[in-house]
Design a protein around this motif. Structure first.
Motif, PDB file in Angstrom:
ATOM      1  N   PHE A  50       0.811  -1.215   0.000  1.00 39.74           N
ATOM      2  CA  PHE A  50       0.000   0.000   0.000  1.00 39.74           C
ATOM      3  C   PHE A  50       0.848   1.271   0.000  1.00 39.74           C
ATOM      4  O   PHE A  50       0.325   2.354  -0.268  1.00 39.74           O
ATOM      5  CB  PHE A  50      -0.927   0.029   1.227  1.00 39.74           C
ATOM      6  N   SER A  51       2.126   1.180   0.337  1.00 41.25           N
ATOM      7  CA  SER A  51       2.923   2.377   0.603  1.00 41.25           C
ATOM      8  C   SER A  51       3.662   2.839  -0.635  1.00 41.25           C
ATOM      9  O   SER A  51       3.943   2.066  -1.555  1.00 41.25           O
ATOM     10  CB  SER A  51       3.934   2.103   1.723  1.00 41.25           C
ATOM     11  N   ASP A  52       3.941   4.163  -0.633  1.00 39.91           N
ATOM     12  CA  ASP A  52       4.791   4.748  -1.674  1.00 39.91           C
ATOM     13  C   ASP A  52       6.230   4.899  -1.192  1.00 39.91           C
ATOM     14  O   ASP A  52       7.172   4.744  -1.970  1.00 39.91           O
ATOM     15  CB  ASP A  52       4.242   6.122  -2.069  1.00 39.91           C
ATOM     16  N   VAL A  53       6.407   5.222   0.050  1.00 39.91           N
ATOM     17  CA  VAL A  53       7.723   5.399   0.649  1.00 39.91           C
ATOM     18  C   VAL A  53       7.741   4.632   1.968  1.00 39.91           C
ATOM     19  O   VAL A  53       6.774   4.713   2.748  1.00 39.91           O
ATOM     20  CB  VAL A  53       8.048   6.885   0.893  1.00 39.91           C
ATOM     21  N   ASN A  54       8.810   3.887   2.201  1.00 40.78           N
ATOM     22  CA  ASN A  54       8.939   3.090   3.425  1.00 40.78           C
ATOM     23  C   ASN A  54      10.125   3.603   4.238  1.00 40.78           C
ATOM     24  O   ASN A  54      11.246   3.703   3.716  1.00 40.78           O
ATOM     25  CB  ASN A  54       9.141   1.609   3.082  1.00 40.78           C
ATOM     26  N   LEU A  55       9.859   3.923   5.469  1.00 42.07           N
ATOM     27  CA  LEU A  55      10.902   4.425   6.371  1.00 42.07           C
ATOM     28  C   LEU A  55      11.228   3.347   7.408  1.00 42.07           C
ATOM     29  O   LEU A  55      10.328   2.836   8.086  1.00 42.07           O
ATOM     30  CB  LEU A  55      10.437   5.699   7.072  1.00 42.07           C
ATOM     31  N   TYR A  56      12.520   3.047   7.495  1.00 42.16           N
ATOM     32  CA  TYR A  56      13.000   2.019   8.433  1.00 42.16           C
ATOM     33  C   TYR A  56      13.739   2.742   9.562  1.00 42.16           C
ATOM     34  O   TYR A  56      14.756   3.414   9.327  1.00 42.16           O
ATOM     35  CB  TYR A  56      13.926   1.045   7.701  1.00 42.16           C
TER      36      TYR A  56
END
Length: 815
Positions: free
Chosen positions: A722-728
């Motif tokens: 579902f995401s456009d950008v993933n932050l770890y």
């Protein structure tokens, strides 16, 4: 704007410069300084309480006393030059020589000043002197305290052995009560007790201290100690100069002993040389006693004969014959004397097997055979060398065996030479006897009275000449003894001392080195064993996904940092992160940002909430969704009810309008997680979840999804679609290095896309806070300095945090 491929920049990153490690470990300079000061203080105290030791040196020249002819005869020693430095070295370490040296210096009593710092031994400047009667049992090797009461009286006291005395003192005190302690004595008066008999004298009436200490050394223990304390070695290779050295606490005391030892060595050498002359004198004295007795007897017979026959002289006609007869008889007598010497020498060599110092040199009794004299001299020298060697080693030593073989070969040469000399001498004696018989027949024609007188006179002259000859030889032997000098000589007397312990310069250098390298080594080991992420450089080296930004640590007591403290330094790092996210997926009308981490506690909800707040402050309509259905925290941070939320919507309990809750801040909405369901993973997989996100995408500009840890649960991997950008999220001093292996594997296997790392909670060890506003992998990031005036100009409205000195010190040593 098209998307940026940040991974390319990461791959092109240059290797870490050594300057990074210098800056990293230089920040601990107070620790280095503290350890260096502790080391210097420890060395100073060690020097303060340690008794110094010095090395004193003297040198002796060992001369060769053998002629080239003697070395040729001794084939085993032809190349050595007659020098045997090993024997002389062993002689210096012998107890006999140490005893002679100690008799000169009188070290049987040691004197000390009574101090609490360290043991101070007095030598020539002691105000007291103790004379000990060693024929009586004494309290040996234990210190006795003496307290001076007046110019004429004193008392003796026992000492108290403290714990540290065994480390800083050479000798302990006499602790037990003795009958001589506590009594008043007079100087010069004998002190007599059960185990004491000595006399104390006062050498000065103005002592520096009131209490002194003295120590009695038994003569035998003193000899054993000093015999093993001397080191003797050649000064240079292939030279004949020996260096005599020893370690001492007092330079003057050590110098006196080394000088006394060298003097005793020369006296020993001279005594051994004089022994040959003394043996010759003793032999001559024995012969003189015998000849003198016979001479007196003949003289009395001649006087009686003259009186009875009224004779004054013999006819001059037979004077020449009488003189010839007397000369022949003297020669025969000398030959008999030589033969007697040869016989005695041969018997002596046959009966003696190892000690030949008592042999009489041929030259001292008139035998002029040069070869025999040289052989005898070499035999005596070899015997003396053997005796020197036996003072330090046993008879089974290889050097002793080598000398025995040399002495055996010399004895064989001497026996052969004696046989030749005896044969030649007997032949000469026969010739003289034949001539004497001819003169006797000629002398028989004299009248009877004159003939009898001539016989008596001949015997008198023979005894008189032999007596005169022995007197001359005794005088020559006495002159030879008086003119004897040692073959060896002292090159340099011991005067100055070299400090060898403690080595102060070296110890201070060690203190500086250890004070710096020990903490550095500890830090290196600690950092090597520390499994947590501690800085950005370390993170970028371990993580394969791009590092998008750094969030600094905030000490504010709130989780809504951006909303409640928009002008704080940490809030600016969220604005920098917001700016970086605007460039990513810029073609999307609504950006869906997923926030996750490896484990719980790394700040996912904190980052999600403040990032959403930053987006809302920029005018973007923002919604934050609590997708962590297992451990929801979002409602707690925002202080809203969690009775209605996403979990209720997914089970058709709540409507979409009910779970989208506006907050107190403009443009910021939240979707709580709702009650904890029994099956969170299955709920998030429902098609209703897709419908809900489609609705949010139409209503909001930014959607922030607060997801559970990707390393612990499975639903996060399902939410990535579902995401456009993933932050770890990686948290400073919390996330373990091995927890990054999973995200690296997923990234390497292309199982995830659009993943970027956020370094959260970065702390600084000092007054500097490095907040990476945004980082695209090519080293472009913002740093805000707490002491920087540029920063103060922009954030003057925020009260500046001023930690106390203790807090500053603690922060300095934070890793």
């Amino acid at each position: 704007m098209e998307n940026l491929d940040l991974s390319k920049f990461e791959e092109q990153e240059k290797p870490i410069d050594i300057k990074y490690y210098i800056i990293k470990y230089f920040r601990y300079w107070p620790l280095y300084l503290f350890c260096i000061l502790i080391g210097l203080l420890a060395v100073f105290l060690f020097h303060r309480y340690t008794v110094e030791r010095f090395e004193v040196k003297g040198s002796v020249l060992i001369k060769s006393n053998l002629s080239p002819e003697v070395r040729i005869l001794d084939r085993s020693n032809i190349f050595s030059g007659g020098e045997n430095l090993t024997n002389d070295i062993l002689l210096f370490s012998s107890k006999n020589l140490a005893a002679e040296a100690l008799e000169k210096v009188h070290f049987d009593v040691s004197y000390f000043a009574s101090t609490t710092i360290k043991e101070i031994e007095l030598y020539t400047n002691s105000p007291i002197r103790v004379d000990v009667d060693w024929d009586y049992p004494q309290m040996e090797n234990r210190k006795i305290r003496i307290e001076i009461l007046s110019d004429s009286t004193f008392q003796l006291l026992p000492g108290e052995n403290m714990f540290f005395d065994r480390f800083f003192m050479s000798y302990q005190y006499v602790e037990e009560d003795r009958d001589i302690f506590g009594k008043e004595f007079y100087f010069g008066e004998p002190v007599v007790g059960d185990h004491a008999r000595f006399t104390v004298h006062q050498t000065t009436h103005s002592p520096q201290y009131d209490t002194y200490e003295f120590l009695l050394h038994s003569p035998q223990s003193l000899i054993d100690s000093y015999a093993g304390s001397v080191q003797v070695r050649p000064l240079i290779n292939y030279g004949s100069v020996l260096e005599v050295s020893m370690t001492t606490k007092i330079v003057e005391k050590g110098s006196d002993y080394v000088n006394a030892l060298m003097d005793s060595f020369l006296e020993y050498d001279l005594r051994e040389k004089n022994q040959i002359s003394e043996n010759a004198l003793r032999f001559i004295e024995e012969q003189l006693f015998i000849v003198e007795d016979s001479l007196n007897s003949v003289e009395r017979r001649m006087q009686r004969f003259k009186v009875d026959n009224k004779m004054l002289d013999v006819d001059a006609e037979f004077g020449g014959v009488l003189n010839s007869i007397q000369l022949l008889e003297e020669n025969i007598q000398s030959i008999d004397f030589e033969l007697a010497y040869y016989t005695a020498l041969k018997d002596y060599l046959l009966t003696k097997s190892d000690n030949f110092e008592e042999i009489v040199a041929p030259s001292l009794i008139g035998i002029t055979d040069g070869l025999l004299s040289e052989l005898i001299q070499q035999l005596v020298d070899q015997s003396l060398e053997r005796r020197k060697l036996l003072t330090a080693v046993r008879e089974t030593h290889p050097d002793v065996a080598a000398l025995d073989r040399q002495i055996g070969r010399l004895k064989e040469n001497i026996f052969e030479n004696i046989e030749n000399l005896v044969t030649n001498t007997e032949n000469k004696k026969k010739q003289y006897q034949q001539k004497l018989a001819a003169f006797d027949r000629q002398f028989a024609n004299l009248p009877q009275a004159e003939s009898n007188y001539s016989s008596i006179f001949r015997e008198f002259k023979l005894r008189e000449n032999l007596y005169t000859y022995l007197l001359e030889k005794r005088a020559e032997a006495g002159i030879a003894k008086a003119s004897n000098v040692p073959d060896n000589s002292i090159v340099d007397y011991a005067k100055r001392g070299i400090l060898i312990y403690p080595k102060k310069t070296q110890n201070y250098s060690y203190a500086l080195g250890l004070g710096f390298f020990l903490p550095l080594g500890f830090l290196l080991l600690f950092h090597y064993l520390n499994n947590r992420i501690m800085d950005q450089v370390q993170l970028k080296n371990l993580l394969r996904i791009p590092l998008l930004g750094t969030i600094g640590f905030s000490d504010k007591d709130t989780n809504l940092l951006v909303a409640e403290h928009p002008r704080s330094l940490a809030s600016e790092s969220f604005r920098s992160l917001r700016s970086a996210l605007f460039y990513i997926a810029s073609e999307k009308k609504c950006k869906k940002i997923l926030v996750t981490s490896s484990v719980s506690g790394e700040g996912k909800t904190y980052i999600s909430l403040n990032l959403a707040s930053a987006m809302a402050l920029s005018g973007k309509k923002t919604c934050i969704i609590g997708l962590d259905l297992r451990k929801p925290k979002l409602s707690t941070y925002l202080d809203i009810s969690s009775k209605k939320g996403l979990s209720g919507y997914l089970i058709d309990k709540d409507s979409a309008d009910e779970i989208i809750v506006p907050t107190a801040y403009d443009n910021l909405f939240v979707v709580p997680s709702g009650p904890v369901p029994p099956n969170p993973a299955e709920l998030l997989l429902k098609a209703k979840m897709n419908d809900f996100l489609d609705r949010l995408e139409k209503e909001f500009d930014i959607i922030v999804m607060d997801c559970p840890p990707v390393g612990l649960v499975s639903e996060t991997m399902d939410l990535l679609r579902f995401s456009d950008v993933n932050l770890y999220i990686v948290r400073h001093d919390f996330t373990h290095k091995n927890q990054l292996l999973m995200i690296n594997d997923l990234y390497a296997n292309d199982q995830i896309r659009n993943f970027y790392a956020i370094f959260n909670g970065l702390k600084s060890g000092g007054d500097t806070y490095d907040f990476g506003g945004y980082n695209y992998g090519y080293g472009y990031n913002y740093s805000y300095m707490k002491k920087n005036r540029y920063g103060e100009g922009y954030y003057a409205a925020e009260p500046r945090y001023r930690p106390g000195w203790f807090k500053k010190l603690i922060n300095r040593f934070k890793v």
